[in-house]
Design a protein around this motif. Structure first.
Motif, PDB file in Angstrom:
ATOM      1  N   VAL A 297       1.482  -0.812  -0.162  1.00 58.71           N
ATOM      2  CA  VAL A 297      -0.069   0.051  -0.236  1.00 58.71           C
ATOM      3  C   VAL A 297       0.792   1.451   0.024  1.00 58.71           C
ATOM      4  CG1 VAL A 297      -1.662   1.117   1.139  1.00 58.71           C
ATOM      5  CG2 VAL A 297      -1.592  -1.067   1.069  1.00 58.71           C
ATOM      6  N   PRO A 298       0.784   2.245  -0.896  1.00 59.28           N
ATOM      7  CA  PRO A 298       1.599   3.789  -0.907  1.00 59.28           C
ATOM      8  C   PRO A 298       1.523   4.011   0.996  1.00 59.28           C
ATOM      9  CG  PRO A 298      -0.109   3.655  -2.421  1.00 59.28           C
ATOM     10  CD  PRO A 298      -0.498   2.255  -1.684  1.00 59.28           C
ATOM     11  N   LEU A 299       3.016   4.603   0.937  1.00 62.60           N
ATOM     12  CA  LEU A 299       3.228   5.244   1.899  1.00 62.60           C
ATOM     13  C   LEU A 299       2.588   6.363   1.996  1.00 62.60           C
ATOM     14  CD1 LEU A 299       6.934   3.824   2.270  1.00 62.60           C
ATOM     15  CD2 LEU A 299       4.988   3.144   4.228  1.00 62.60           C
ATOM     16  N   THR A 300       2.378   6.885   0.732  1.00 57.36           N
ATOM     17  CA  THR A 300       1.946   9.113   1.144  1.00 57.36           C
ATOM     18  C   THR A 300       0.894   9.260   0.456  1.00 57.36           C
ATOM     19  OG1 THR A 300       3.387   9.495  -0.499  1.00 57.36           O
ATOM     20  CG2 THR A 300       4.247   9.988   1.881  1.00 57.36           C
ATOM     21  N   GLY A 301      -0.114   9.689   1.214  1.00 56.45           N
ATOM     22  CA  GLY A 301      -1.028   9.815  -0.032  1.00 56.45           C
ATOM     23  C   GLY A 301      -1.068  11.545  -0.720  1.00 56.45           C
ATOM     24  N   PRO A 302      -2.486  12.176  -0.911  1.00 58.39           N
ATOM     25  CA  PRO A 302      -3.268  11.180  -0.424  1.00 58.39           C
ATOM     26  C   PRO A 302      -4.182  10.282  -1.277  1.00 58.39           C
ATOM     27  CG  PRO A 302      -3.773  13.459  -1.470  1.00 58.39           C
ATOM     28  CD  PRO A 302      -2.478  13.331  -1.801  1.00 58.39           C
ATOM     29  N   LEU A 303      -4.932   9.382  -1.075  1.00 55.32           N
ATOM     30  CA  LEU A 303      -5.347   7.903  -1.745  1.00 55.32           C
ATOM     31  C   LEU A 303      -6.911   8.107  -1.663  1.00 55.32           C
ATOM     32  CD1 LEU A 303      -3.356   5.824   0.358  1.00 55.32           C
ATOM     33  CD2 LEU A 303      -2.450   6.314  -2.151  1.00 55.32           C
ATOM     34  N   THR A 304      -7.382   7.551  -2.749  1.00 57.05           N
ATOM     35  CA  THR A 304      -8.794   7.538  -2.216  1.00 57.05           C
ATOM     36  C   THR A 304      -9.808   6.837  -2.651  1.00 57.05           C
ATOM     37  OG1 THR A 304      -8.621  10.006  -3.813  1.00 57.05           O
ATOM     38  CG2 THR A 304     -10.534   8.422  -4.292  1.00 57.05           C
TER      39      THR A 304
END
Length: 387
Positions: free
Chosen positions: A129-136
């Motif tokens: 999972v990505p360490l930085t976002g923002p994620l949607t």
């Protein structure tokens, strides 16, 4: 009237923890307090990290100032009077009375959470999972990455499931590379002060990774209690009691092994009714809010998504947390907390847990380097929902 003045530093030297003094205390309301406003913030990272070197350091807790400064706080040792466990990893942080826990149950305080940097797809494969976002997410929620802290606003002040980023990876640490954040505690002693001269903080409840596999001389516990005066740790909530409660609520079958090693407490808040750091038992009106790690169903899907949030009291009663105007159950997790990574859809797994509110709106004045605030608030009693 109590007045608190705090100075914080937007351009602090990389990695240097800047003392911010006594910050404003929380007040129920729609505004979400910024990380720089909150005193006594502590985190732990995946593999537990030394703030100066970034090297894995089992048991290390890290105070952070909200502007990127990070320090080394208490080094927890999993040691009883008769035995010890070396090489363990912190998996959750709490204190005996986590601030705003009753307000969180009443949906009046805002919920903070992080997500794991590795999670499963419905087919069982593991995805980063990505360490930085923002994620949607697939449900349209905006959250931070695995090295960041997300917020869900209280349902009494916002629309259902209103989420966003609360603290970026750079606000947690601007010297270390972004790392999976798996433990969080707020509103403790500000480190390196007269109240806490050694910079040790006040965390005294924690969980470890692979908790059911702990040294048999210590026993298997979902939550451990650190005795601040003696430096000794003892079991607070047994792994078997946690496992039995969750299985009963979610109707999860026996998965194998005497302690069901698949069950692992992953995020934690604690509220002891007596409110004393010298209390070392989980009984009666005490309660915890927690999540567990994902449990994959080998036939497809999940027995537990890892994003359910549970409320368990000292009498063994358990239910899902209701917050943000919705129930934090499996149905919500599968609808709103999946993320597309490449061509895969990964089910997110919660990793840390806390609560925050607004500063007192009538008396807080922001200036370039400071805040002046006045605060009083009353705790609400915990009214347990029975299913």
């Amino acid at each position: 009237m109590v007045v608190a003045v705090v100075a914080f530093f937007e351009n602090a030297e990389a990695g240097t923890y800047q003392f911010t003094g006594p910050a404003v205390s929380p007040h129920i309301g729609p505004v979400v307090a910024l990380p720089q406003w909150i005193r006594g913030k502590e985190v732990s990272f995946d593999n537990d990290r030394d703030a100066m070197t970034g090297l894995p350091t089992p048991g290390q807790i890290n105070p952070w100032d909200g502007s990127g400064g990070l320090a080394n706080g208490r080094l927890l040792q999993l040691t009883t009077n008769s035995s010890s466990l070396s090489g363990f990893e912190i998996d959750a942080l709490a204190v005996h009375v986590d601030t705003l826990t009753p307000e969180l149950l009443a949906d009046n305080a805002h919920l903070l959470f992080s997500i794991d940097d590795r999670a499963h797809t419905s087919s069982g494969s593991v995805i980063s999972v990505p360490l930085t976002g923002p994620l949607t997410t697939n449900g349209g929620l905006t959250i931070g990455g695995a090295a960041e802290i997300s917020v869900e606003k209280a349902g009494n002040f916002a629309a259902i499931a209103t989420t966003g980023l609360w603290a970026s990876a750079a606000q947690v640490s601007n010297s270390l590379e972004p790392r999976d954040l798996d433990g969080l505690d707020l509103f403790g002693n500000e480190p390196f002060t007269a109240a806490d001269p050694a910079g040790m903080g006040d965390t005294n409840k924690f969980s470890i990774d692979s908790e059911s596999l702990a040294d048999t001389a210590l026993g298997a516990f979902a939550v451990w209690d650190f005795h601040q005066l003696t430096g000794i740790t003892s079991g607070y909530l047994s792994h078997a009691a946690m496992t039995s409660a969750v299985r009963g609520l979610m109707d999860i079958p026996t998965l194998g092994g005497p302690d069901d090693e698949a069950f692992n407490l992953d995020a934690l808040m604690v509220y002891e009714a007596l409110g004393s750091p010298s209390t070392h038992t989980f009984t009666g009106n005490d309660f915890i809010i927690f999540s567990i790690q994902q449990i994959v169903n080998p036939d497809g899907g999940f027995w537990a998504t890892g994003s359910e949030l549970f409320v368990l009291d000292g009498l063994g009663n358990i239910d899902y947390l209701t917050h943000g105007g919705h129930v934090w159950d499996k149905q919500f997790a599968e609808k709103f907390l999946q993320l597309q990574v490449g061509n895969e859809f990964v089910q997110l797994d919660l990793n840390a847990l806390e609560a925050v509110a607004a500063p007192e709106p009538a008396t807080v004045v922001l200036t370039g380097l400071g805040i002046v605030g006045v605060i009083t608030f009353a705790r609400r009693s915990f009214a347990r929902r029975r299913r």
